[in-house]
Design a protein around this motif. Structure first.
Motif, short mmCIF file in Angstrom:
data_model
loop_
_atom_site.label_atom_id
_atom_site.label_comp_id
_atom_site.label_asym_id
_atom_site.label_seq_id
_atom_site.Cartn_x
_atom_site.Cartn_y
_atom_site.Cartn_z
N SER A 295 7.61 4.40 1.17
CA SER A 295 6.42 5.25 1.08
C SER A 295 5.18 4.42 1.37
N THR A 296 4.14 5.06 1.84
CA THR A 296 2.86 4.39 2.10
C THR A 296 1.71 5.24 1.57
N ALA A 297 0.57 4.61 1.37
CA ALA A 297 -0.62 5.32 0.87
C ALA A 297 -1.22 6.19 1.97
N ASP A 298 -1.95 7.20 1.57
CA ASP A 298 -2.57 8.12 2.52
C ASP A 298 -3.93 7.64 3.02
N ARG A 299 -4.39 6.51 2.52
CA ARG A 299 -5.67 5.96 2.97
C ARG A 299 -5.55 4.45 3.07
N HIS A 300 -6.53 3.81 3.70
CA HIS A 300 -6.50 2.35 3.82
C HIS A 300 -6.96 1.74 2.49
N VAL A 301 -6.02 1.19 1.76
CA VAL A 301 -6.30 0.57 0.47
C VAL A 301 -5.37 -0.62 0.33
N GLN A 302 -5.84 -1.66 -0.36
CA GLN A 302 -5.07 -2.89 -0.44
C GLN A 302 -4.82 -3.30 -1.88
N ALA A 303 -3.76 -4.10 -2.06
CA ALA A 303 -3.44 -4.67 -3.36
C ALA A 303 -3.28 -6.18 -3.20
N ALA A 304 -3.85 -6.95 -4.14
CA ALA A 304 -3.66 -8.39 -4.18
C ALA A 304 -2.51 -8.68 -5.14
N LEU A 305 -1.51 -9.43 -4.69
CA LEU A 305 -0.33 -9.74 -5.48
C LEU A 305 -0.33 -11.23 -5.78
N ILE A 306 -0.50 -11.59 -7.05
CA ILE A 306 -0.52 -13.00 -7.44
C ILE A 306 0.36 -13.20 -8.67
#
Length: 556
Positions: A295-306
């Motif tokens: 699945s993917t988001a419906d808008r351009h949005v990002q997540a930082a994974l640390i």
């Protein structure tokens, strides 16, 4: 724009280059006129302040009634601030990255942490940090980047948590608990396999005649080689055990060295003439379907994974963290709305021999207080999710419940969601399985180097996805707690699998599941040097939730 909502207050402060304590935001939102109160706070802040504290708000509220802003209609109707208001910093020029989605085989930093290679010889992934200017802060000389206003509508965000077992632990260590957890594992993972074969229980297979075609789903009870170089695998189900022989010249014999005890497996074959053993014709894992579509988001949005911040260690990379936190305030990071931290917030105490000689902060509670100060540096309008790791002050046995209330109160900056290890967080339709990753040590130790190694940690993660379990082997180096339910099963296929623990950066896709091990924020310690761990430090993988593309930002 009305400022009564705490999220609006956080956004307004962030646009002016400030973070805020949660209690400070609460006081502002409950003020008679939140905008007047906010303007008074900003006007009276010390020049070197980066975080709005409760004390700042209380002092500002005492003078709010006599503030000139109170008589300004524009300050009460949600319109723009007056000319006397502090100016909003100019937005930095937006930088974008066209790094391609890593293909299979996957991208990893490997031995060269400073320049991660691309999967197919293309340009390496993005490793730049933010635009920097030097400044003095309470923590020393660091860098600060141009700060921007995030045009974020909180209504667009959607965050859900599943699999959080905090407060749900029922294990007492009794024999029945061990039986229950393995029965649950066999039932749930076995259910993904029984439809693929004509399954029979072990007791029924034992009563069949020689030469009969048979099939079984069970837990791997034992693996051993024969004098002739063949492999004997003993499967166990609720009715008993039965031996299966894998001939060394069969095409799937290479799968045997990928097996771990206690994982769930299905086998098909033919009984020997005396019906005392079955010759294996095929072998099946629960696995991720090759047809899996993430699945993917419906808008351009990002997540930082640390992960693996390790505040309290003498080797905690404060400057790299400062650059990361500053970068999150820039235009280049304006689409980063989620921050996921996969364990080891602090260095802990007594985790390994002579650790006290490598500590900068020796008190565990002071370590978490210092981590909370670091957390305050990131934008206050980020949604933050955190799970514990093996250095954190929770039980070592997995699954690990989220932190107790005292530690949650300490780590309260920006009101993060603190859940168990593992847990699944769904961000705008994209499911992220967060697991700290202690079992990766065991997978890497047990499996051939080409299948699992520290330089390519995502390959070890592929093995866990194939087994649909984050820590399948019981009784090894990974401490596992018996529960009525096996919380470590991957019941549903995640879109992203996020781990840490091994302090190495690596990512790639397995059957369309994005696997990311996110490195660390700690330079090499003496202990790590003694066990030959060369960490990948100061990296932040950034995931586009609308495409699942990955960009790696480097801050070390």
């Amino acid at each position: 724009m009305p400022l009564e909502a705490p999220a609006r207050i956080v956004s307004e402060l962030t646009s002016r280059g400030y973070n805020a304590e949660r209690e400070a935001v609460t006081k502002l939102s409950s003020a008679e006129n939140p905008r007047v109160a906010l303007e008074c706070v900003v006007e009276t802040l010390p020049e070197d302040a980066l975080v709005v504290t409760t004390d700042h708000v209380e002092r500002a509220l005492e003078t709010a009634a006599s503030s000139p802003v109170a008589d300004d209609p524009a300050a009460t109707d949600g319109s723009a601030p007056t000319d006397d208001s502090p100016p909003t910093p100019d937005a930095a020029t937006e930088g974008t990255s066209d790094s391609p989605t890593p293909s299979d085989p996957s991208v990893s930093t490997g031995a060269d942490a400073s320049n991660p290679p691309a999967a197919d010889g293309a340009a390496p992934v993005e490793t730049k940090g933010g635009r920097e200017t030097e400044t003095e802060t309470a923590t020393g000389t660091t860098t600060e980047t141009d700060r921007i206003e995030r045009s974020v509508d909180p209504e667009l965000r959607d965050l859900e948590i599943a699999g959080d077992m905090t407060g749900e632990s029922t294990g007492t260590g009794e024999y029945e608990d061990f039986v229950a957890v393995f029965r649950d594992r066999l039932e749930r993972l076995g259910g993904k396999l029984r439809g693929r074969i004509n399954h029979r229980p072990a007791s029924a297979i034992g009563n069949m005649g020689g030469g009969t075609d048979v099939a079984m789903v069970g837990l791997v009870n034992d693996i051993r080689s024969t004098a002739s170089g063949h492999w004997l695998i003993e499967l166990e189900d609720a009715t008993g055990t039965f031996p299966w022989l894998v001939m060394k010249d069969r095409e799937f014999a290479g799968l045997v060295d990928q097996l771990l005890c206690d994982e769930v497996l299905a086998m098909e074959g033919t009984l020997s003439d005396d019906a005392g053993i079955a010759f294996v014709d095929s072998m099946y894992f629960p696995d991720v379907p090759r047809t899996h579509e993430p699945s993917t988001a419906d808008r351009h949005v990002q997540a930082a994974l640390i992960s693996d911040v390790h505040v309290g260690s003498q080797e905690f990379m404060a400057d790299a963290w400062n650059r990361f936190a500053d970068w999150l305030h820039t235009a280049e990071a304006q689409h980063v709305e989620y921050l996921l931290i996969a364990g080891d917030m602090v260095e802990g105490v007594g985790v390994y021999p002579d650790q006290d000689e490598e500590l900068d902060i020796v008190d565990i509670y002071e370590q978490y207080e210092a981590f909370n100060e670091r957390l305050k540096q990131v934008p206050g309008d980020l949604e933050i999710v955190m799970i514990p790791g093996n250095h954190d002050a929770v039980r070592l046995a997995e699954p690990q419940p989220g932190f107790d209330e005292e530690l949650r109160e300490i780590m309260s900056a920006h009101d993060p969601q603190i859940v168990s290890n593992p847990s699944t967080v769904t961000l705008e339709g994209v499911s992220v399985l967060m697991y700290h990753g202690v079992s990766l040590d065991e997978v890497i130790a047990e499996l051939p180097e080409e299948k699992a190694n520290y330089d390519e940690p995502h390959k070890a993660m592929y093995q866990l996805l194939k087994k649909r379990h984050v820590a399948p082997q019981f009784g090894g180096h990974t401490r596992l707690a018996p529960e009525e339910e096996d919380f470590l099963i991957m019941e549903e296929v995640p879109d992203i699998f996020h781990t840490g623990h091994v302090h190495k950066l690596g990512f790639g896709k397995y059957h369309n599941v994005l696997a990311i091990n996110s490195g660390c924020w700690q330079a090499q310690t003496d202990f790590q040097k003694s066990v030959n761990i060369d960490p990948d430090s100061g990296y932040a993988p950034i995931v586009d939730l609308d495409t699942l593309d990955v960009t790696v930002q480097k801050f070390s």
